[in-house]
Design a protein around this motif. Structure first.
Motif, PDB file in Angstrom:
ATOM      1  N   PHE A 113       0.974  -1.125   0.032  1.00  0.00           N
ATOM      2  CA  PHE A 113      -0.063   0.023  -0.026  1.00  0.00           C
ATOM      3  C   PHE A 113       0.836   1.097   0.050  1.00  0.00           C
ATOM      4  O   PHE A 113       1.854   1.438   0.877  1.00  0.00           O
ATOM      5  N   ILE A 114       0.662   2.197  -0.642  1.00  0.00           N
ATOM      6  CA  ILE A 114       1.343   3.425  -0.993  1.00  0.00           C
ATOM      7  C   ILE A 114       0.249   4.299  -0.563  1.00  0.00           C
ATOM      8  O   ILE A 114      -0.577   4.754  -1.267  1.00  0.00           O
ATOM      9  N   CYS A 115       0.510   5.065   0.530  1.00  0.00           N
ATOM     10  CA  CYS A 115      -0.567   6.016   1.141  1.00  0.00           C
ATOM     11  C   CYS A 115      -0.008   7.320   1.160  1.00  0.00           C
ATOM     12  O   CYS A 115       0.850   7.759   1.705  1.00  0.00           O
ATOM     13  N   ASP A 116      -1.012   8.460   1.138  1.00  0.00           N
ATOM     14  CA  ASP A 116      -0.825   9.884   1.601  1.00  0.00           C
ATOM     15  C   ASP A 116      -0.596   9.847   2.888  1.00  0.00           C
ATOM     16  O   ASP A 116      -1.281   9.065   3.463  1.00  0.00           O
ATOM     17  N   ARG A 117       0.241  10.719   3.124  1.00  0.00           N
ATOM     18  CA  ARG A 117       0.868  10.846   4.514  1.00  0.00           C
ATOM     19  C   ARG A 117      -0.475  11.463   5.466  1.00  0.00           C
ATOM     20  O   ARG A 117      -0.444  11.105   6.674  1.00  0.00           O
ATOM     21  N   LEU A 118      -1.378  11.839   4.903  1.00  0.00           N
ATOM     22  CA  LEU A 118      -2.384  12.348   5.559  1.00  0.00           C
ATOM     23  C   LEU A 118      -3.798  11.393   5.623  1.00  0.00           C
ATOM     24  O   LEU A 118      -4.841  12.122   6.084  1.00  0.00           O
ATOM     25  N   MET A 129      -3.859  -3.755  11.608  1.00  0.00           N
ATOM     26  CA  MET A 129      -4.622  -4.536  12.106  1.00  0.00           C
ATOM     27  C   MET A 129      -4.140  -5.860  11.240  1.00  0.00           C
ATOM     28  O   MET A 129      -3.994  -7.042  11.618  1.00  0.00           O
ATOM     29  N   ALA A 130      -3.663  -5.642   9.779  1.00  0.00           N
ATOM     30  CA  ALA A 130      -3.521  -6.891   9.062  1.00  0.00           C
ATOM     31  C   ALA A 130      -1.972  -6.797   8.866  1.00  0.00           C
ATOM     32  O   ALA A 130      -1.423  -7.713   8.145  1.00  0.00           O
ATOM     33  N   ASP A 131      -1.302  -6.120   9.597  1.00  0.00           N
ATOM     34  CA  ASP A 131       0.041  -5.950   9.464  1.00  0.00           C
ATOM     35  C   ASP A 131       0.679  -6.137   7.911  1.00  0.00           C
ATOM     36  O   ASP A 131       1.517  -6.563   7.600  1.00  0.00           O
ATOM     37  N   SER A 132      -0.068  -5.154   7.173  1.00  0.00           N
ATOM     38  CA  SER A 132       0.281  -4.769   5.811  1.00  0.00           C
ATOM     39  C   SER A 132       1.431  -4.080   5.544  1.00  0.00           C
ATOM     40  O   SER A 132       2.062  -3.339   6.468  1.00  0.00           O
ATOM     41  N   LYS A 133       1.971  -4.315   4.473  1.00  0.00           N
ATOM     42  CA  LYS A 133       3.254  -3.810   4.053  1.00  0.00           C
ATOM     43  C   LYS A 133       3.034  -2.324   3.678  1.00  0.00           C
ATOM     44  O   LYS A 133       2.072  -2.272   2.622  1.00  0.00           O
ATOM     45  N   PHE A 134       3.262  -1.059   4.114  1.00  0.00           N
ATOM     46  CA  PHE A 134       2.686  -0.079   3.600  1.00  0.00           C
ATOM     47  C   PHE A 134       4.029   1.227   3.747  1.00  0.00           C
ATOM     48  O   PHE A 134       4.842   0.989   4.516  1.00  0.00           O
ATOM     49  N   THR A 135       3.899   2.042   2.850  1.00  0.00           N
ATOM     50  CA  THR A 135       4.861   3.281   2.977  1.00  0.00           C
ATOM     51  C   THR A 135       3.894   4.423   2.492  1.00  0.00           C
ATOM     52  O   THR A 135       2.818   4.344   1.828  1.00  0.00           O
ATOM     53  N   HIS A 139       2.195  14.413   1.600  1.00  0.00           N
ATOM     54  CA  HIS A 139       0.912  14.868   1.121  1.00  0.00           C
ATOM     55  C   HIS A 139       0.660  15.388  -0.317  1.00  0.00           C
ATOM     56  O   HIS A 139       1.303  16.625  -0.617  1.00  0.00           O
ATOM     57  N   ASN A 140      -0.067  14.775  -0.845  1.00  0.00           N
ATOM     58  CA  ASN A 140      -0.341  15.106  -2.568  1.00  0.00           C
ATOM     59  C   ASN A 140       0.964  15.340  -3.410  1.00  0.00           C
ATOM     60  O   ASN A 140       0.986  15.912  -4.358  1.00  0.00           O
ATOM     61  N   ASP A 141       1.994  14.721  -2.993  1.00  0.00           N
ATOM     62  CA  ASP A 141       3.172  14.808  -3.630  1.00  0.00           C
ATOM     63  C   ASP A 141       3.398  13.809  -4.677  1.00  0.00           C
ATOM     64  O   ASP A 141       3.981  12.530  -4.442  1.00  0.00           O
ATOM     65  N   ILE A 142       2.936  14.004  -5.862  1.00  0.00           N
ATOM     66  CA  ILE A 142       2.854  12.997  -7.070  1.00  0.00           C
ATOM     67  C   ILE A 142       4.302  12.576  -7.227  1.00  0.00           C
ATOM     68  O   ILE A 142       4.551  11.274  -7.796  1.00  0.00           O
ATOM     69  N   ASN A 143       4.992  13.716  -7.371  1.00  0.00           N
ATOM     70  CA  ASN A 143       6.676  13.177  -7.968  1.00  0.00           C
ATOM     71  C   ASN A 143       7.264  12.099  -6.801  1.00  0.00           C
ATOM     72  O   ASN A 143       7.741  11.051  -7.187  1.00  0.00           O
TER      73      ASN A 143
END
Ligand SMILES: Cc1ncc(COP(=O)(O)O)c(C=O)c1O
Length: 373
Positions: A113-118, A129-135, A139-143
């Motif tokens: 999962f790649i999530c916006d910081r906010l 809960m699912a111990d997902s891999k995420f980073t 915020h809103n930084d497309i680059n």
């Protein structure tokens, strides 16, 4: 002293001990509500029509959706949403349940999962809960998002980008076209969009930012909530037939919680029908929001960043937020101070949220008080 009271004492010393607000007193202007289209304000007037149309809607489902024999209004509500979005819909008991349930269910091996910081706490809780891999990307930084995609694209079987349509504490919006463009450049990645603060408020029929930008088709999972502009309770997701069945079978908050009461599903039907035709009110809300933001910018000397009905007034300090909120309350305005952990340290603010039945002149005293402060 117990460990619990020590923790509470620390909260109090840091000026972030929270208590439940009081019932709104008559005559106060409520700038803390998510009743963006003012439908909740007029609930009482709609009850006779509701009783006539839905006389058999009862007050409990008595079981979860997978077991309950009271499905009529849930299915009618899902059909209504399906006809509006042109894609399958599945109800959840709340936006919190929807995000925790779907995000955790989507956590299969080799998924990033790649999530916006906010993004909202409910999404974070699903990931935890699912111990997902995420980073997370700034915020809103497309680059920066694309830099992560470039690095990770070949390392995972599935990449899911998570964003909110309108950010709940900042009132700015996701760069939706850019996100969809990334999907074209990186085939197979999925987009998960939480429209909690845009459903009812944006788009021609009030379906949200994806409708406004004509991008419903491109987004793999849309989450809409019914407790804000729709003046009801519950939430829904819009996705494919395959994902709908997948969530019915795997989203634990869907499987292991009693379904929304039928009376609530029926009420949501009536509210969504009303929201569809509230174009004029949406335009008005947008106009007063720009007016409000412009004044806040003049007073604070900085850009609010908001493009919506949610307008932050940054104080950068819990004590100051509390003090400003108290002074506004004395003058008849309810605006809640937002503190940690809802926002990161330094992001303390007063969050103003506007509703469609407000008028520019309602804010005159508020602007004066803020200027004086
Ligand atoms: C962005 C966002 N998503 C989800 C939720 C949770 O929705 P609900 O209040 O229906 O649980 C909220 C609630 O404030 C929210 O702001």
């Amino acid at each position: 002293m117990t460990v619990y009271s020590e923790i509470l004492q620390d909260f109090a010393e840091e000026k972030r001990l929270r208590r439940l607000p009081e019932e709104l007193a008559p005559g106060l202007i409520d700038l803390s509500s998510n009743d963006y289209m003012s439908l909740g304000e007029h609930c009482k007037e709609l009850i006779p029509e509701f009783m006539e149309r839905f006389p058999d809607a009862c007050f409990s489902s008595s079981a979860s959706r997978l077991l309950s024999s009271k499905q009529k209004y849930h299915k009618k509500l899902e059909s209504l949403l399906e006809s509006l979005y042109g894609k399958p819909a599945l109800l959840f008991n709340s936006g919190y349940h929807a995000n925790v349930g779907c995000i955790s269910a989507l956590t299969l091996p080799s998924t990033l999962f790649i999530c916006d910081r906010l993004i909202h706490a409910s999404i974070i809780d699903g990931l935890r809960m699912a111990d997902s891999k995420f980073t997370r990307f700034p915020h809103n930084d497309i680059n920066r998002l694309e830099a992560i995609l470039k690095k990770e694209y070949d390392n995972f079987n599935r990449i899911i980008i998570v964003a909110e349509a309108i950010y709940s504490m900042d009132g700015d919006e996701a760069p939706l076209r850019d996100l969809v463009e990334l999907k074209r450049r990186y085939p197979g990645i999925m987009l998960y969009l939480d429209e909690a603060h845009a459903f009812g408020v944006r788009g021609d029929k009030g379906l949200g930012l994806a409708e406004e930008k004509s991008l419903i088709e491109e987004i793999d999972i849309i989450v809409g909530t019914l407790g804000k502009a729709a003046a009801s309770a519950g939430a829904f997701i819009i996705s494919s037939e395959e994902l709908k069945l997948f969530f019915i079978n795997t989203a634990r908050p869907f499987i292991f919680s009693t379904a929304l009461p039928p009376v609530n599903a029926a009420w949501s039907i009536m509210m969504i029908e009303r929201l569809n035709s509230m174009k004029h009110e949406r335009k008005h809300l947008s106009a007063i929001s720009s007016y409000f933001a412009k004044h806040i910018e003049e007073i604070s000397g900085r850009n609010t960043g908001s493009t919506s009905q949610i307008i932050p007034f940054l104080t950068g300090d819990s004590a100051r937020s509390l003090d400003i909120a108290a002074k506004l309350k004395e003058a008849g305005f309810i605006a809640l101070p937002i503190r940690r952990p809802t926002v990161p340290p330094g992001g303390e603010r007063i969050r103003f949220s506007l509703c469609s039945d407000m008028k520019p002149e309602d804010f005159d005293d508020l602007f004066q008080i803020l200027s004086a402060l």
